[in-house]
Design a protein around this motif. Structure first.
Motif, PDB file in Angstrom:
ATOM      1  N   LEU A  32       0.830  -1.206   0.000  1.00  0.00           N
ATOM      2  CA  LEU A  32       0.000   0.000   0.000  1.00  0.00           C
ATOM      3  C   LEU A  32       0.863   1.253   0.000  1.00  0.00           C
ATOM      4  O   LEU A  32       0.464   2.294  -0.531  1.00  0.00           O
ATOM      5  N   GLU A  33       2.047   1.172   0.587  1.00  0.00           N
ATOM      6  CA  GLU A  33       2.995   2.293   0.599  1.00  0.00           C
ATOM      7  C   GLU A  33       3.371   2.671  -0.839  1.00  0.00           C
ATOM      8  O   GLU A  33       3.356   3.841  -1.217  1.00  0.00           O
ATOM      9  N   THR A  34       3.699   1.675  -1.644  1.00  0.00           N
ATOM     10  CA  THR A  34       4.046   1.922  -3.046  1.00  0.00           C
ATOM     11  C   THR A  34       2.814   2.364  -3.828  1.00  0.00           C
ATOM     12  O   THR A  34       2.889   3.264  -4.661  1.00  0.00           O
ATOM     13  N   PHE A  35       1.669   1.757  -3.559  1.00  0.00           N
ATOM     14  CA  PHE A  35       0.424   2.146  -4.222  1.00  0.00           C
ATOM     15  C   PHE A  35       0.147   3.631  -4.011  1.00  0.00           C
ATOM     16  O   PHE A  35      -0.179   4.359  -4.960  1.00  0.00           O
ATOM     17  N   ALA A  36       0.309   4.098  -2.774  1.00  0.00           N
ATOM     18  CA  ALA A  36       0.067   5.510  -2.464  1.00  0.00           C
ATOM     19  C   ALA A  36       1.025   6.413  -3.242  1.00  0.00           C
ATOM     20  O   ALA A  36       0.657   7.522  -3.642  1.00  0.00           O
ATOM     21  N   THR A  91       1.169  -2.256   6.163  1.00  0.00           N
ATOM     22  CA  THR A  91       0.645  -1.819   7.457  1.00  0.00           C
ATOM     23  C   THR A  91       1.467  -0.678   8.036  1.00  0.00           C
ATOM     24  O   THR A  91       0.920   0.272   8.597  1.00  0.00           O
ATOM     25  N   TYR A  92       2.784  -0.764   7.917  1.00  0.00           N
ATOM     26  CA  TYR A  92       3.684   0.239   8.490  1.00  0.00           C
ATOM     27  C   TYR A  92       4.617   0.796   7.420  1.00  0.00           C
ATOM     28  O   TYR A  92       5.102   0.055   6.565  1.00  0.00           O
ATOM     29  N   ARG A  95       9.811   3.781   7.935  1.00  0.00           N
ATOM     30  CA  ARG A  95      10.266   4.467   9.160  1.00  0.00           C
ATOM     31  C   ARG A  95       9.570   3.889  10.394  1.00  0.00           C
ATOM     32  O   ARG A  95      10.202   3.641  11.422  1.00  0.00           O
ATOM     33  N   GLU A  96       8.245   3.661  10.304  1.00  0.00           N
ATOM     34  CA  GLU A  96       7.506   3.093  11.434  1.00  0.00           C
ATOM     35  C   GLU A  96       8.004   1.689  11.752  1.00  0.00           C
ATOM     36  O   GLU A  96       8.184   1.336  12.923  1.00  0.00           O
ATOM     37  N   LEU A  97       8.235   0.893  10.715  1.00  0.00           N
ATOM     38  CA  LEU A  97       8.705  -0.471  10.916  1.00  0.00           C
ATOM     39  C   LEU A  97      10.066  -0.484  11.600  1.00  0.00           C
ATOM     40  O   LEU A  97      10.295  -1.270  12.516  1.00  0.00           O
ATOM     41  N   GLN A  98      10.947   0.402  11.168  1.00  0.00           N
ATOM     42  CA  GLN A  98      12.258   0.489  11.807  1.00  0.00           C
ATOM     43  C   GLN A  98      12.112   0.860  13.281  1.00  0.00           C
ATOM     44  O   GLN A  98      12.811   0.305  14.133  1.00  0.00           O
ATOM     45  N   GLY A  99      11.206   1.787  13.586  1.00  0.00           N
ATOM     46  CA  GLY A  99      10.985   2.182  14.980  1.00  0.00           C
ATOM     47  C   GLY A  99      10.456   1.038  15.824  1.00  0.00           C
ATOM     48  O   GLY A  99      10.890   0.836  16.959  1.00  0.00           O
TER      49      GLY A  99
END
Length: 195
Positions: A32-36, A91-92, A95-99
């Motif tokens: 979804l990140e790439t889709f956006a 889902t993340y 940056r969020e995933l790294q955190g």
């Protein structure tokens, strides 16, 4: 095998995109990140991860190299396949995933659909040290630092020569610290002596 595919966006949906590159339509599975990032674009350049299985050949597309690298780290964890990694990245944000991984928050990570607590804990244990190579923006830590380009090229050369990536990275980090302006050839030569 493929680094990136660039061309016209023929079809796009939240789970996939078809890129027309020179008259050939490439079906890439996306997060979804790439889709956006590409949903309203006519042209797109996606970084690719190619998976060859007994029953299929799959292409995964990513808007950034950082997202692709995180995907590769995730599928390197036992029990995490391409679809699970893609769901995590949907889902993340990177940056969020790294955190989440840096904080060791397995409870938050297990909120990903289809991911259990044990697998979430395994991801955190296996990736916490590997994510240290990324800076706060999600880019490789060497980016923007003197010797970064030479480091990347030397690492690629050593891996192609058959050396383990982690051992080659360790040797090169020490060399780049000592000689930040060293050319690629010198870094490879010195690293070969150490490995």
């Amino acid at each position: 095998m493929y680094e990136y595919i660039s061309g016209a966006v023929a079809e796009v949906a939240p789970a996939y995109v078809v890129i027309d590159a020179g008259g050939v339509g490439y079906y890439l599975q996306i997060s979804l990140e790439t889709f956006a990032a590409i949903e309203r674009q006519r042209e797109a350049k996606l970084f690719v991860h190619h998976v060859v299985r007994e029953d299929a050949q799959l292409l995964y597309g990513f808007a950034t190299k950082v997202e692709r690298e995180l995907f590769r780290l995730l599928i390197g964890v036992s029990g995490v396949g391409g679809n699970t990694a893609r769901t995590i990245l949907s889902t993340y944000s990177p940056r969020e995933l790294q955190g989440i991984i840096s904080a060791g928050n397995a409870v938050l990570l297990k909120n990903v659909k289809g991911l259990g607590l044990k697998t979430a804990q395994k991801i955190i244990v296996e990736l916490s040290g590997k994510l240290a190579a990324f800076d706060g923006d999600g880019a490789p830590a060497a980016a923007g630092v003197p010797g970064a380009e030479a480091f990347d090229e030397a690492l690629a050369a050593l891996v192609m020569l058959g050396f383990a990536k982690t051992a080659a990275e360790k040797a090169l980090r020490g060399l780049v610290r000592e000689r930040p302006d060293a050319p690629v050839e010198e870094l490879v030569r010195l690293a070969l002596k150490m490995l």
